[in-house]
Scaffold this motif. Structure first.
Motif, PDB file in Angstrom:
ATOM      1  N   LEU A 141     -27.038 -20.409 -71.690  1.00 34.67           N
ATOM      2  CA  LEU A 141     -27.315 -19.066 -72.620  1.00 34.67           C
ATOM      3  C   LEU A 141     -28.046 -18.199 -71.989  1.00 34.67           C
ATOM      4  N   GLY A 142     -27.514 -17.081 -71.942  1.00 32.35           N
ATOM      5  CA  GLY A 142     -28.432 -15.806 -71.722  1.00 32.35           C
ATOM      6  C   GLY A 142     -29.130 -15.096 -72.770  1.00 32.35           C
ATOM      7  N   ALA A 143     -29.897 -14.038 -72.463  1.00 30.93           N
ATOM      8  CA  ALA A 143     -30.744 -13.544 -73.634  1.00 30.93           C
ATOM      9  C   ALA A 143     -31.112 -11.941 -73.165  1.00 30.93           C
ATOM     10  N   ASP A 144     -31.580 -11.377 -73.985  1.00 37.23           N
ATOM     11  CA  ASP A 144     -32.308  -9.983 -73.670  1.00 37.23           C
ATOM     12  C   ASP A 144     -33.675 -10.260 -73.180  1.00 37.23           C
TER      13      ASP A 144
ATOM     14  N   LYS B 113     -25.707 -17.811 -81.060  1.00 33.14           N
ATOM     15  CA  LYS B 113     -26.472 -18.598 -79.952  1.00 33.14           C
ATOM     16  C   LYS B 113     -26.995 -19.867 -80.704  1.00 33.14           C
ATOM     17  N   ASP B 114     -27.391 -19.841 -82.046  1.00 34.03           N
ATOM     18  CA  ASP B 114     -27.786 -20.842 -82.770  1.00 34.03           C
ATOM     19  C   ASP B 114     -26.907 -22.078 -83.017  1.00 34.03           C
ATOM     20  N   CYS B 115     -25.412 -21.709 -83.307  1.00 29.74           N
ATOM     21  CA  CYS B 115     -24.456 -22.181 -83.227  1.00 29.74           C
ATOM     22  C   CYS B 115     -24.102 -23.024 -81.850  1.00 29.74           C
TER      23      CYS B 115
ATOM     24  N   ILE C 130     -29.266 -24.974 -71.468  1.00 27.91           N
ATOM     25  CA  ILE C 130     -29.927 -24.557 -70.340  1.00 27.91           C
ATOM     26  C   ILE C 130     -29.826 -23.044 -70.216  1.00 27.91           C
ATOM     27  N   VAL C 131     -31.253 -22.315 -70.259  1.00 27.00           N
ATOM     28  CA  VAL C 131     -31.221 -20.911 -70.752  1.00 27.00           C
ATOM     29  C   VAL C 131     -31.342 -20.132 -69.319  1.00 27.00           C
TER      30      VAL C 131
END
Length: 260
Positions: free
Chosen positions: A171-174, A193-195, A204-205
Motif C-alpha cells: 500500500l502507498g499513501a499521501d 485501501k480498507d478493502c 506492507i506500507v
C-alpha cells in the motif's frame, strides 16, 4: 525527540480527528505531562484547539493533492530503493496486491521478471509495466478511473475484492501516521485501501521519508492489525520513533533490513 519535532507530529496527528492525551502519549511514546505541555504551547501559538482531555485541529488545514507528474518526479531515488526492498518480500508463486501510486508502480518493475506470480492491482502504471511479463498473471480491479493517479477506485473495485484474497498487499499513501493509519485525498481511495487490508494475509506500507507523520489530507484508512512499514534510510529517528513504539508495526529501512 526535540520539542519542535514532537509538536510538529502532534499537529499532524490532530488533523485526523480530535485526539486525546492518552492517544498522543501512546503514539509518541512520551509521558502525559510532556504531551500536556506541548498542547498548552501549541494552543498558546493558536496552532490547535484544546478540548477536554485532548486537542483538535484548526478547521480547514490541508494540502492540495500533487499532480501525477509531480509525484513521479519527487523523491524518485527513495522510491526506487523502497521498491527494491519491497520486492524482496515477494516470492515466486505468491499472489500480491499492488495499490495505486508511483512507489507501487516502481515495485511492479522489479516484479516483471518473477515466475508464477499473480498480481491484483488498481494501478494502471503497474499494469502497463507487467502487461508483457510472461511469468506474471495480472488481474485489474475495475471501477472508476482516477486520472490524477491513473488508478481505479469505487464500488466495482471494492466488489471484486470481496471475491479474492492475497498473500501480501503493498500500500502507498499521501501520508502515514503512527496510531492513526493512512492519509488520502479522497474517501474512495481510503475505502478501497480498507478493502485491500481486509483481504491480505500481510500488509506492507511503502512510504518515503517525507510521508512519515504527514496528515495533510482529510480521509483515513486505519490499520488495526500487524503491518510492516518500509521507508528510506534518510528518515529521521524522530519521525520513526512513533512507529517503533507500536508493537504491531515492524519498521524496515530500505537497504538495511532483510525480510523476516
Amino acid at each position: 525527540m526535540k520539542a519542535s519535532e514532537r509538536q510538529r507530529i502532534i499537529l499532524d496527528l490532530v488533523q485526523t480527528r480530535e485526539a486525546n492525551v492518552e492517544q498522543l502519549t501512546e503514539a509518541l511514546g512520551v509521558s502525559e505531562a510532556t504531551i500536556r505541555r506541548d498542547l498548552a504551547a501549541l494552543h498558546k501559538q493558536r496552532r490547535l484547539v484544546r478540548t477536554y482531555g485532548g486537542a483538535t485541529a484548526l478547521v480547514g488545514v490541508h494540502e492540495p493533492e500533487a499532480s501525477l507528474e509531480e509525484r513521479k518526479a519527487a523523491r524518485r531515488e527513495q522510491k526506487e530503493t523502497i521498491a527494491l526492498a519491497a520486492a524482496a518480500h515477494v516470492h515466486d508463486g505468491d499472489t500480491v496486491m499492488l495499490d495505486g501510486g508511483t512507489t507501487c508502480a516502481a515495485l511492479a518493475r522489479h516484479l516483471a521478471v518473477r515466475k508464477d506470480l499473480h498480481v491484483l492491482t488498481n494501478n494502471l502504471l503497474a499494469v502497463t509495466t507487467l502487461a508483457n511479463a510472461p511469468g506474471v498473471h495480472v488481474t485489474l480491479l475495475g471501477g472508476d478511473l482516477r486520472r490524477s493517479s491513473m488508478s481505479t477506485i469505487g464500488p466495482l473495485a471494492e466488489l471484486l475484492l470481496t471475491r479474492v484474497s492475497v498473500d501480501k498487499a503493498f500500500l502507498g499513501a499521501d501520508g502515514v501516521v503512527a496510531g492513526f493509519g493512512l492519509c488520502e485525498a479522497s474517501a474512495p481511495q481510503a475505502s478501497l485501501k480498507d478493502c485491500m487490508i481486509r483481504r491480505a494475509a500481510q500488509i506492507i506500507v511503502l512510504a518515503d521519508a517525507d510521508k512519515l507523520g504527514r496528515a495533510r489530507q482529510q480521509h483515513w484508512t486505519p490499520i488495526e492489525r500487524d503491518w510492516r512499514l518500509i521507508t528510506a534510510m534518510s528518515a529521521s529517528e524522530d519521525a520513526l520513533a512513533p512507529f517503533r513504539a507500536l508493537p504491531q508495526v515492524v519498521v524496515e529501512l530500505a537497504g538495511e533490513s532483510a525480510p523476516r
